[in-house]
Every structure is written in structure tokens, then in C-alpha cells.
Design an enzyme around this catalytic site. Structure first.
Site, PDB file in Angstrom:
ATOM      1  N   ILE A  69      80.741  68.888 -17.207  1.00 50.90           N
ATOM      2  CA  ILE A  69      79.606  68.991 -16.307  1.00 50.90           C
ATOM      3  C   ILE A  69      80.165  69.029 -14.889  1.00 50.90           C
ATOM      4  O   ILE A  69      81.283  68.581 -14.642  1.00 50.90           O
ATOM      5  CB  ILE A  69      78.591  67.833 -16.476  1.00 50.90           C
ATOM      6  CG1 ILE A  69      79.259  66.462 -16.343  1.00 50.90           C
ATOM      7  CG2 ILE A  69      77.868  67.951 -17.802  1.00 50.90           C
ATOM      8  CD1 ILE A  69      78.288  65.296 -16.480  1.00 50.90           C
ATOM      9  N   ASP A  70      79.394  69.587 -13.965  1.00 49.14           N
ATOM     10  CA  ASP A  70      79.887  69.795 -12.610  1.00 49.14           C
ATOM     11  C   ASP A  70      80.110  68.471 -11.879  1.00 49.14           C
ATOM     12  O   ASP A  70      79.553  67.433 -12.247  1.00 49.14           O
ATOM     13  CB  ASP A  70      78.897  70.645 -11.815  1.00 49.14           C
ATOM     14  CG  ASP A  70      78.706  72.024 -12.409  1.00 49.14           C
ATOM     15  OD1 ASP A  70      79.691  72.553 -12.968  1.00 49.14           O
ATOM     16  OD2 ASP A  70      77.594  72.564 -12.325  1.00 49.14           O
ATOM     17  N   LYS A  71      80.890  68.541 -10.826  1.00 51.85           N
ATOM     18  CA  LYS A  71      81.232  67.352 -10.033  1.00 51.85           C
ATOM     19  C   LYS A  71      79.991  66.562  -9.621  1.00 51.85           C
ATOM     20  O   LYS A  71      79.939  65.340  -9.762  1.00 51.85           O
ATOM     21  CB  LYS A  71      82.008  67.782  -8.784  1.00 51.85           C
ATOM     22  CG  LYS A  71      82.313  66.644  -7.820  1.00 51.85           C
ATOM     23  CD  LYS A  71      82.866  67.179  -6.502  1.00 51.85           C
ATOM     24  CE  LYS A  71      83.004  66.057  -5.483  1.00 51.85           C
ATOM     25  NZ  LYS A  71      83.135  66.551  -4.116  1.00 51.85           N
ATOM     26  N   ARG A 128      71.968  75.752 -13.355  1.00 51.16           N
ATOM     27  CA  ARG A 128      71.828  76.079 -11.934  1.00 51.16           C
ATOM     28  C   ARG A 128      71.588  77.579 -11.742  1.00 51.16           C
ATOM     29  O   ARG A 128      70.733  77.995 -10.942  1.00 51.16           O
ATOM     30  CB  ARG A 128      73.076  75.637 -11.181  1.00 51.16           C
ATOM     31  CG  ARG A 128      73.317  74.130 -11.265  1.00 51.16           C
ATOM     32  CD  ARG A 128      74.731  73.737 -10.860  1.00 51.16           C
ATOM     33  NE  ARG A 128      74.990  74.011  -9.453  1.00 51.16           N
ATOM     34  CZ  ARG A 128      76.182  73.893  -8.896  1.00 51.16           C
ATOM     35  NH1 ARG A 128      77.230  73.517  -9.630  1.00 51.16           N
ATOM     36  NH2 ARG A 128      76.342  74.148  -7.616  1.00 51.16           N
TER      37      ARG A 128
END
Length: 304
Positions: free
Chosen positions: A137-139, A238
Site C-alpha cells: 500500500i502507498d506511503k 486513487r
């Protein structure tokens, strides 16, 4: 190294084998797969093939990732919010702001650095910088990740991702008021040709991407939604929500500049479910919203 096997479904009939394998696992790049094919690490129905082999529905594909290089990532005693752990698998709730694995510019302070300090027995299938990492998962996205502690567990978890049997549900706040209660976004995602740091919906170099969503709560200018992943492409939620006109609040890459007061996209991987690699038992976990996300919802309920 363990071999990962799967069968070609009708939707991939006639597609190149390198494209299909890369599409089925978010952690494998197409160039990486092409090298494996060249090195004889991929077979179709028991035979080696070339990268341009056209798949047929029902083909049995076996992928044997190469042995990883020696690991040179420093363990760091960073606290972890562990939801489950045994000899095969670990489930951790990643905080906002933490990078999952080392990369240029982020060699320290990552989830992998923390995992190596917590336990040395992580799978090696994804190589030097991503031991144990099955999906990411993204930062600035918080929430649950499953981590493989050995190669057999890694193979099983990847096969579950490929077969779309892993449950991954996210909570998000998006710009705009979505009028319908449910929806499905089925649109391929690939690198944005105009900006290589971003992803975009594109037919030219896109991989299959499917996101289901349902509305949880509506405000005057925003909507609180739950998104369920059927596939797991980079930045999938996103990109997909922007594509249908409802970008995530706070998103620095895909959202508007005028947005809610949150540092990074309002996105939380709240529910994770999978079959245990050894016992076959179905496991499912749920992590509450992080404080900054919950506070943002409270603000919207009072002010928007």
C-alpha cells in the site's frame, strides 16, 4: 525456490504470456518476467516458451522466480502494530507516512526495516529489498498488509491474489457527491505516458484493474466510500476514483490542490481476508480508521 502455478482464464486467451504473468501479480514487472522467460524459469503446459507466446484458455503456467540475492537491508527496531503472527504469515497495520520497502531515497525507516528487526524469517521470493512483501500500500495509505515468513507461504498468498480470493476493502473520502450507492470500475491501469511517476487509465500499456465501491456517507461536497479491490494495481483506487470524477481528498498526485486538511490521500486499508497458507483456515482482520482520518470524518459531519 517454490514454483507458482495457475491456469489461463478465458479473458487472457490470445494474450502474450509475459503480459499475462505481469498482469496477474502486482509485484512482478513485465521486464522482470521477460528475463525469467528467457532464463527458462517459466513453462506453459510443461514446456518453456518465448515471451511472445500467445496464451490459450486452460493453459497451465508455472513460474519459478530465481533465488534472491543476499539481503543488505538494515534491521531497525521500529514498533509494529501486529494483528496476527505465526510461523508462516504476519498481518501488520501500517501507519500513514511509512514506506513499505526500501527504494532509492528510502533505505531506512520502512516497514521492511522494521520487519527484519522483528523476525529474520521472511520469504525471499521478492528479492533483496522486499523480503516477505506479497502486496503493497502507498506511503500515505494506512492499513493492513499480509507478510510471508517463508517461500511456501509467499507462493500460496500470491496464488490467492492471482485467483482473486483475497479480500481487500478500503475506506476513502472523495471529492464530490456520488449519486449512486454502488458501482464497479473496470478500466486498465498503466504508466501515464506524460508523467512516468503517475499511473493512468490506459488501453495501450494497461493491466486489468477492477474496483468495486459503495457509498457509506454523503456530505455537501464529499463522499465517504468503501472500495473493494478485485485486482491490485499501483495506485488503483486513487486512479480509478479520479477516472470517474471523484478523486481522493488530500491526494497530492491525483486530486485537486484545494482539498481537506490531511497530509496525503484519505485512504485506509481496513479489511484484509485470506486463506491461511498451511491450515487452509479463512482469516479476516479489520483495523479501525487512524485518528487523523476519523477526525476528518467528524469535521465533515459538523461542517460540510
Amino acid at each position: 525456490m517454490d514454483t507458482i502455478t495457475f491456469h489461463i482464464e478465458d479473458e487472457y486467451d490470445g494474450e502474450r504470456i509475459d503480459k499475462v504473468i505481469a498482469a496477474l501479480n502486482e509485484e512482478w514487472s513485465r521486464s522482470q518476467v521477460q528475463q525469467w522467460i528467457k532464463n527458462g524459469l517459466v513453462t506453459v503446459n510443461g514446456q518453456t516458451v518465448k515471451a511472445n507466446y500467445k496464451c490459450e484458455a486452460g493453459d497451465s503456467v508455472a513460474v519459478s522466480p530465481p533465488e534472491p540475492e543476499p539481503l543488505h537491508v538494515e534491521p531497525e527496531p521500529i514498533p509494529l502494530d501486529i494483528y496476527y503472527e505465526d510461523e508462516d504469515v504476519l498481518v501488520v497495520n501500517k501507519p500513514r507516512g511509512m514506506v513499505v520497502h526500501p527504494a532509492p531515497g528510502h533505505m531506512r525507516g520502512t516497514l521492511v526495516n522494521a520487519l527484519l528487526a522483528h523476525c529474520r524469517d521472511l520469504s525471499g521470493i521478492n528479492g533483496v529489498l522486499r523480503p516477505g512483501i506479497v502486496h503493497r500500500i502507498d506511503k500515505d495509505t494506512s492499513g493492513l498488509l499480509m507478510v510471508a515468513k517463508n517461500d511456501a507461504a509467499h507462493r500460496s498468498l500470491v496464488e490467492q491474489l492471482v485467483n482473486k480470493t483475497v479480500t481487500r476493502r478500503y475506506k476513502a473520502i472523495v471529492h464530490g457527491v456520488i449519486p449512486h450507492d454502488y458501482g464497479t470500475i473496470d478500466a486498465p491501469i498503466g504508466r501515464d505516458k506524460r508523467d512516468r511517476k503517475k499511473m493512468a487509465v490506459t488501453e495501450e500499456n494497461g493491466k486489468e484493474a477492477v474496483t468495486h465501491f459503495r457509498v457509506l456517507e454523503r456530505f455537501r461536497h464529499y463522499t465517504y466510500v468503501e472500495c473493494q479491490l478485485e485486482t491490485g494495481r499501483t495506485h488503483q483506487i486513487r486512479v480509478h476514483m479520479k477516472y470517474i470524477g471523484y478523486p481522493l481528498a488530500g491526494d497530492p498526485q491525483y486530486g485537486p490542490k484545494k482539498t481537506l486538511a490531511i497530509d496525503g490521500q484519505a485512504l485506509h486499508a481496513g479489511v484484509l481476508g485470506f486463506r491461511h497458507p498451511r491450515t487452509g483456515e479463512h482469516l479476516e482482520f479489520e483495523a479501525p480508521l487512524p485518528p487523523e482520518f476519523a477526525e476528518l470524518l467528524d469535521w465533515l459531519r459538523k461542517n460540510d
